[in-house]
Design a protein around this motif. Structure first.
Motif, PDB file in Angstrom:
ATOM      1  N   THR A 113      20.332  42.401  32.279  1.00  0.00           N
ATOM      2  CA  THR A 113      19.798  43.637  31.681  1.00  0.00           C
ATOM      3  C   THR A 113      18.310  43.803  31.955  1.00  0.00           C
ATOM      4  O   THR A 113      17.783  44.904  31.805  1.00  0.00           O
ATOM      5  N   ARG A 114      17.650  42.743  32.344  1.00  0.00           N
ATOM      6  CA  ARG A 114      16.221  42.800  32.647  1.00  0.00           C
ATOM      7  C   ARG A 114      15.955  43.318  34.060  1.00  0.00           C
ATOM      8  O   ARG A 114      14.806  43.619  34.389  1.00  0.00           O
ATOM      9  N   HIS A 115      16.998  43.421  34.854  1.00  0.00           N
ATOM     10  CA  HIS A 115      16.851  43.906  36.226  1.00  0.00           C
ATOM     11  C   HIS A 115      17.178  45.393  36.294  1.00  0.00           C
ATOM     12  O   HIS A 115      17.882  45.923  35.428  1.00  0.00           O
ATOM     13  N   PRO A 116      16.703  46.098  37.311  1.00  0.00           N
ATOM     14  CA  PRO A 116      16.968  47.537  37.424  1.00  0.00           C
ATOM     15  C   PRO A 116      18.467  47.836  37.523  1.00  0.00           C
ATOM     16  O   PRO A 116      19.205  47.166  38.250  1.00  0.00           O
ATOM     17  N   ALA A 117      18.904  48.849  36.787  1.00  0.00           N
ATOM     18  CA  ALA A 117      20.317  49.233  36.798  1.00  0.00           C
ATOM     19  C   ALA A 117      20.782  49.628  38.194  1.00  0.00           C
ATOM     20  O   ALA A 117      21.960  49.468  38.529  1.00  0.00           O
ATOM     21  N   GLU A 118      19.877  50.119  39.029  1.00  0.00           N
ATOM     22  CA  GLU A 118      20.246  50.518  40.387  1.00  0.00           C
ATOM     23  C   GLU A 118      20.803  49.343  41.183  1.00  0.00           C
ATOM     24  O   GLU A 118      21.600  49.533  42.107  1.00  0.00           O
ATOM     25  N   ARG A 119      20.398  48.137  40.808  1.00  0.00           N
ATOM     26  CA  ARG A 119      20.905  46.950  41.494  1.00  0.00           C
ATOM     27  C   ARG A 119      22.055  46.287  40.736  1.00  0.00           C
ATOM     28  O   ARG A 119      23.016  45.799  41.333  1.00  0.00           O
ATOM     29  N   THR A 120      21.935  46.253  39.420  1.00  0.00           N
ATOM     30  CA  THR A 120      22.945  45.511  38.649  1.00  0.00           C
ATOM     31  C   THR A 120      24.264  46.258  38.539  1.00  0.00           C
ATOM     32  O   THR A 120      25.335  45.645  38.651  1.00  0.00           O
ATOM     33  N   VAL A 121      24.223  47.565  38.316  1.00  0.00           N
ATOM     34  CA  VAL A 121      25.466  48.304  38.075  1.00  0.00           C
ATOM     35  C   VAL A 121      26.420  48.224  39.265  1.00  0.00           C
ATOM     36  O   VAL A 121      27.609  47.908  39.077  1.00  0.00           O
ATOM     37  N   PRO A 122      25.989  48.476  40.496  1.00  0.00           N
ATOM     38  CA  PRO A 122      26.946  48.359  41.611  1.00  0.00           C
ATOM     39  C   PRO A 122      27.538  46.952  41.748  1.00  0.00           C
ATOM     40  O   PRO A 122      28.725  46.804  42.046  1.00  0.00           O
ATOM     41  N   ALA A 123      26.703  45.927  41.525  1.00  0.00           N
ATOM     42  CA  ALA A 123      27.202  44.554  41.643  1.00  0.00           C
ATOM     43  C   ALA A 123      28.232  44.250  40.566  1.00  0.00           C
ATOM     44  O   ALA A 123      29.248  43.585  40.814  1.00  0.00           O
ATOM     45  N   LEU A 124      27.991  44.732  39.365  1.00  0.00           N
ATOM     46  CA  LEU A 124      28.926  44.495  38.262  1.00  0.00           C
ATOM     47  C   LEU A 124      30.213  45.295  38.435  1.00  0.00           C
ATOM     48  O   LEU A 124      31.310  44.794  38.148  1.00  0.00           O
ATOM     49  N   VAL A 125      30.092  46.521  38.890  1.00  0.00           N
ATOM     50  CA  VAL A 125      31.285  47.335  39.137  1.00  0.00           C
ATOM     51  C   VAL A 125      32.179  46.674  40.181  1.00  0.00           C
ATOM     52  O   VAL A 125      33.410  46.671  40.057  1.00  0.00           O
ATOM     53  N   ALA A 126      31.573  46.081  41.191  1.00  0.00           N
ATOM     54  CA  ALA A 126      32.363  45.385  42.216  1.00  0.00           C
ATOM     55  C   ALA A 126      33.147  44.225  41.608  1.00  0.00           C
ATOM     56  O   ALA A 126      34.271  43.925  42.040  1.00  0.00           O
ATOM     57  N   GLU A 127      32.587  43.579  40.575  1.00  0.00           N
ATOM     58  CA  GLU A 127      33.258  42.461  39.917  1.00  0.00           C
ATOM     59  C   GLU A 127      34.519  42.891  39.170  1.00  0.00           C
ATOM     60  O   GLU A 127      35.396  42.071  38.896  1.00  0.00           O
ATOM     61  N   LEU A 128      34.608  44.149  38.819  1.00  0.00           N
ATOM     62  CA  LEU A 128      35.771  44.633  38.074  1.00  0.00           C
ATOM     63  C   LEU A 128      37.053  44.549  38.893  1.00  0.00           C
ATOM     64  O   LEU A 128      38.147  44.651  38.333  1.00  0.00           O
ATOM     65  N   ARG A 129      36.923  44.357  40.195  1.00  0.00           N
ATOM     66  CA  ARG A 129      38.096  44.208  41.076  1.00  0.00           C
ATOM     67  C   ARG A 129      38.446  42.735  41.307  1.00  0.00           C
ATOM     68  O   ARG A 129      39.383  42.433  42.057  1.00  0.00           O
ATOM     69  N   SER A 130      37.702  41.840  40.675  1.00  0.00           N
ATOM     70  CA  SER A 130      37.932  40.408  40.883  1.00  0.00           C
ATOM     71  C   SER A 130      39.283  39.975  40.317  1.00  0.00           C
ATOM     72  O   SER A 130      39.764  40.507  39.316  1.00  0.00           O
ATOM     73  N   GLU A 131      39.894  38.984  40.949  1.00  0.00           N
ATOM     74  CA  GLU A 131      41.133  38.408  40.427  1.00  0.00           C
ATOM     75  C   GLU A 131      40.859  37.452  39.265  1.00  0.00           C
ATOM     76  O   GLU A 131      41.772  37.108  38.517  1.00  0.00           O
ATOM     77  N   ARG A 132      39.610  37.056  39.082  1.00  0.00           N
ATOM     78  CA  ARG A 132      39.239  36.133  38.008  1.00  0.00           C
ATOM     79  C   ARG A 132      38.993  36.924  36.726  1.00  0.00           C
ATOM     80  O   ARG A 132      38.129  37.811  36.680  1.00  0.00           O
ATOM     81  N   ALA A 133      39.749  36.618  35.682  1.00  0.00           N
ATOM     82  CA  ALA A 133      39.634  37.370  34.431  1.00  0.00           C
ATOM     83  C   ALA A 133      38.233  37.297  33.841  1.00  0.00           C
ATOM     84  O   ALA A 133      37.693  38.300  33.351  1.00  0.00           O
ATOM     85  N   GLN A 134      37.610  36.127  33.883  1.00  0.00           N
ATOM     86  CA  GLN A 134      36.267  36.007  33.305  1.00  0.00           C
ATOM     87  C   GLN A 134      35.262  36.871  34.046  1.00  0.00           C
ATOM     88  O   GLN A 134      34.342  37.421  33.434  1.00  0.00           O
ATOM     89  N   ALA A 135      35.430  37.014  35.343  1.00  0.00           N
ATOM     90  CA  ALA A 135      34.532  37.867  36.107  1.00  0.00           C
ATOM     91  C   ALA A 135      34.639  39.315  35.637  1.00  0.00           C
ATOM     92  O   ALA A 135      33.625  39.999  35.432  1.00  0.00           O
ATOM     93  N   ARG A 136      35.865  39.787  35.433  1.00  0.00           N
ATOM     94  CA  ARG A 136      36.057  41.160  34.963  1.00  0.00           C
ATOM     95  C   ARG A 136      35.518  41.337  33.552  1.00  0.00           C
ATOM     96  O   ARG A 136      34.807  42.310  33.253  1.00  0.00           O
ATOM     97  N   SER A 137      35.850  40.381  32.692  1.00  0.00           N
ATOM     98  CA  SER A 137      35.436  40.479  31.299  1.00  0.00           C
ATOM     99  C   SER A 137      33.921  40.467  31.158  1.00  0.00           C
ATOM    100  O   SER A 137      33.334  41.297  30.439  1.00  0.00           O
ATOM    101  N   GLN A 138      33.271  39.546  31.837  1.00  0.00           N
ATOM    102  CA  GLN A 138      31.821  39.433  31.708  1.00  0.00           C
ATOM    103  C   GLN A 138      31.102  40.613  32.342  1.00  0.00           C
ATOM    104  O   GLN A 138      30.076  41.075  31.832  1.00  0.00           O
ATOM    105  N   ALA A 139      31.649  41.132  33.445  1.00  0.00           N
ATOM    106  CA  ALA A 139      31.047  42.313  34.059  1.00  0.00           C
ATOM    107  C   ALA A 139      31.130  43.514  33.122  1.00  0.00           C
ATOM    108  O   ALA A 139      30.161  44.268  32.964  1.00  0.00           O
ATOM    109  N   LEU A 140      32.266  43.691  32.479  1.00  0.00           N
ATOM    110  CA  LEU A 140      32.426  44.782  31.522  1.00  0.00           C
ATOM    111  C   LEU A 140      31.477  44.606  30.345  1.00  0.00           C
ATOM    112  O   LEU A 140      30.841  45.571  29.882  1.00  0.00           O
TER     113      LEU A 140
END
Length: 226
Positions: free
Chosen positions: A65-92
């Motif tokens: 959250t301390r980093h610019p949303a322009e960088r964090t949001v795309p990276a986190l959205v990409a994690e929502l397609r991960s097969e790892r449940a923790q990756a999806r949960s933590q990104a959300l």
């Protein structure tokens, strides 16, 4: 002796995110968040997917959250397609903390109904945090499809998410209160009571809802106006 540069300290902290001692990982995440650097985002997101300690994951989220949303949001959205449940949960979870509306389209119906309860609970919270004002009623309809799901904590999470939508969720709850499945009816009635009487507590609301469902729509336990 020459003091290490900020970039050097950041590189050291990023390496320390792999340390066996969780207290070292916690301090490393704190250091990365204290001195945000664009190159840290990818490493923080990767670590969120595998970090076993809850309190360290919370610090990783804070660091993101301390980093610019322009960088964090795309990276986190990409994690929502991960097969790892923790990756999806933590990104959300992290997206809900960032609160950038550009992430809203990524919170799909599939995530709201994710087979993993932790992912679904994170999706519910993120959806309520990110939904535009005009989308609250439609989101309530989507959330209502999950009524009756899981154990106490999962159901409480869903009730809180629906309550977070305010009056926009009432039509969806009303429809669910007449569903064939008694678990859905009970959860819908309990959520409505919790919204109207928050001091009642979830467990008491559930017990009353069970009694109402058992008595049927015309029983003496039915509240006026229903």
């Amino acid at each position: 002796m020459t003091e290490p540069t900020t970039d050097t300290r950041t590189a050291q902290a990023l390496r320390a995110l792999e340390h066996a001692d969780p207290s070292v990982r916690l301090n490393a995440a704190l250091a990365v968040g204290t001195s945000p650097r664009p190159r840290s985002v990818g490493r923080l997101v990767e670590r969120c997917a595998v970090e076993p300690e809850f309190y360290v994951r919370e610090m990783l989220t804070w660091a993101l959250t301390r980093h610019p949303a322009e960088r964090t949001v795309p990276a986190l959205v990409a994690e929502l397609r991960s097969e790892r449940a923790q990756a999806r949960s933590q990104a959300l979870h992290t997206l809900s903390k960032i609160g950038d509306g550009r992430a809203w389209p990524a919170v799909t119906p599939e995530l709201l109904a994710d087979a993993d309860d932790e992912v679904a609970r994170s999706a519910w919270r993120a959806a309520v945090a990110l939904v535009p004002n005009g989308g609250r009623a439609a989101l309530a309809v989507g959330l209502a499809t999950q009524l009756g799901r899981g154990g106490r904590e999962t159901r409480l999470s869903l009730s809180r998410a629906l309550i977070g939508l305010g009056e926009a969720m009432l039509p969806a709850l009303g429809a669910a209160a007449t569903a064939p499945d008694p678990r859905v009816r009970t959860h819908a009635l309990a959520t409505e009571r919790l919204w109207r009487e928050p001091d009642a507590g979830f467990d008491l609301a559930v017990e009353e809802a069970k009694r109402v469902v058992a008595l049927g729509p015309d029983g003496p336990g039915r509240r006026e106006g229903r």
